[in-house]
Write a protein that holds these residues in place. Structure first.
Motif, mmCIF file in Angstrom:
data_model
loop_
_atom_site.group_PDB
_atom_site.id
_atom_site.type_symbol
_atom_site.label_atom_id
_atom_site.label_comp_id
_atom_site.label_asym_id
_atom_site.label_seq_id
_atom_site.Cartn_x
_atom_site.Cartn_y
_atom_site.Cartn_z
ATOM 1 N N GLU A 163 0.768 -1.213 -0.179
ATOM 2 C CA GLU A 163 -0.093 -0.013 0.009
ATOM 3 C C GLU A 163 0.848 1.364 0.078
ATOM 4 O O GLU A 163 0.518 2.315 -0.716
ATOM 5 C CB GLU A 163 -0.949 0.018 0.949
ATOM 6 N N VAL A 166 2.308 2.090 -3.489
ATOM 7 C CA VAL A 166 1.127 2.660 -4.502
ATOM 8 C C VAL A 166 1.108 4.038 -4.153
ATOM 9 O O VAL A 166 1.222 4.849 -5.035
ATOM 10 C CB VAL A 166 -0.068 1.950 -3.984
ATOM 11 N N ARG A 167 1.402 4.611 -2.886
ATOM 12 C CA ARG A 167 1.239 6.124 -2.854
ATOM 13 C C ARG A 167 2.556 6.809 -2.943
ATOM 14 O O ARG A 167 2.258 7.960 -3.422
ATOM 15 C CB ARG A 167 0.701 6.267 -1.308
#
Length: 224
Positions: A163, A166-167
């Motif tokens: 996660e 992704v950011r």
């Protein structure tokens, strides 16, 4: 890029086995390897927007898990088993990612993946046989245990870093986590070794470790 990273990572084991012919322990070698790579990772990691306090805490945990603990366990295992067997055992981590994602986070486990998982672990079992038969079986099993623990911790790192990647971007997260892991390694080294440990290693260790650091650390981590 994943295939190229796997190839470059594979060279790591061969280089490490060569370096272990000289008087150097796993923690000192690993610390030198990461220290030489650190400038590249700092340059990549600190470009971009400032990190939130939550992201900094997560990166501390991820760096400690994926690049301190996992790497240290792998190098300890490499002292006890061959480079070929270490590579095979370590690269079970994709199967561990699949299984842990299913067990802990209820991610789907498609039936078509199951034969691949079975073949993976059958291959590990077949590769273990000759080393256990011809060598010190207790030493081989201990080495396999270290490398399996390394694969397990790296699989957890990959699951939890997804996660964040992704950011923030995969290369930036990898660079920052590696920098954190290097910090943990150096703290460990200075707490357990003389302060000048890294200054008194044989010359071939520095030469091989430079190759290890750039060609089998910086390059494959960024590719992965």
């Amino acid at each position: 890029m994943a295939a190229a990273a796997a190839s470059a990572f594979a060279a790591k084991s061969v280089l490490v086995k060569q370096i272990f012919q000289y008087p150097v322990d796993p923690l000192s070698l690993l610390s030198l390897r990461m220290l030489l790579a650190l400038p590249f990772f700092l340059w990549i990691g600190f470009r971009g927007a400032p990190l939130s306090a939550r992201d900094k805490i997560r990166l501390l945990l991820l760096g400690g898990l994926g690049y301190y603990l996992s790497s240290l366990l792998d190098f300890k295992g490499l002292q006890l088993i061959s480079a070929g067997l270490e590579r095979l055992v370590l690269f079970t981590h994709p199967s561990l990612v699949v299984l842990l994602g299913w067990l802990l986070w209820k991610e789907p486990l498609p039936a078509k993946i199951l034969p691949s998982l079975g073949i993976t672990w059958l291959g590990v079992g077949l590769a273990m046989g000759p080393e256990v038969h011809w060598g010190d079986s207790m030493q081989v099993m201990q080495g396999i245990g270290f490398v399996l623990a390394s694969a397990f911790t790296y699989a957890l790192y990959l699951l939890k870093a997804g996660e964040l990647m992704v950011r923030l971007g995969g290369q930036r997260v990898s660079a920052l986590a590696t920098s954190v892991g290097t910090g943990f390694l150096l703290i460990h080294l200075f707490l357990t070794h003389p302060a000048d440990t890294l200054l008194h290693l044989p010359l071939p260790v520095y030469l091989l470790c430079t190759l290890l650091s750039l060609g089998a650390t910086v390059l494959p981590i960024l590719l992965l």
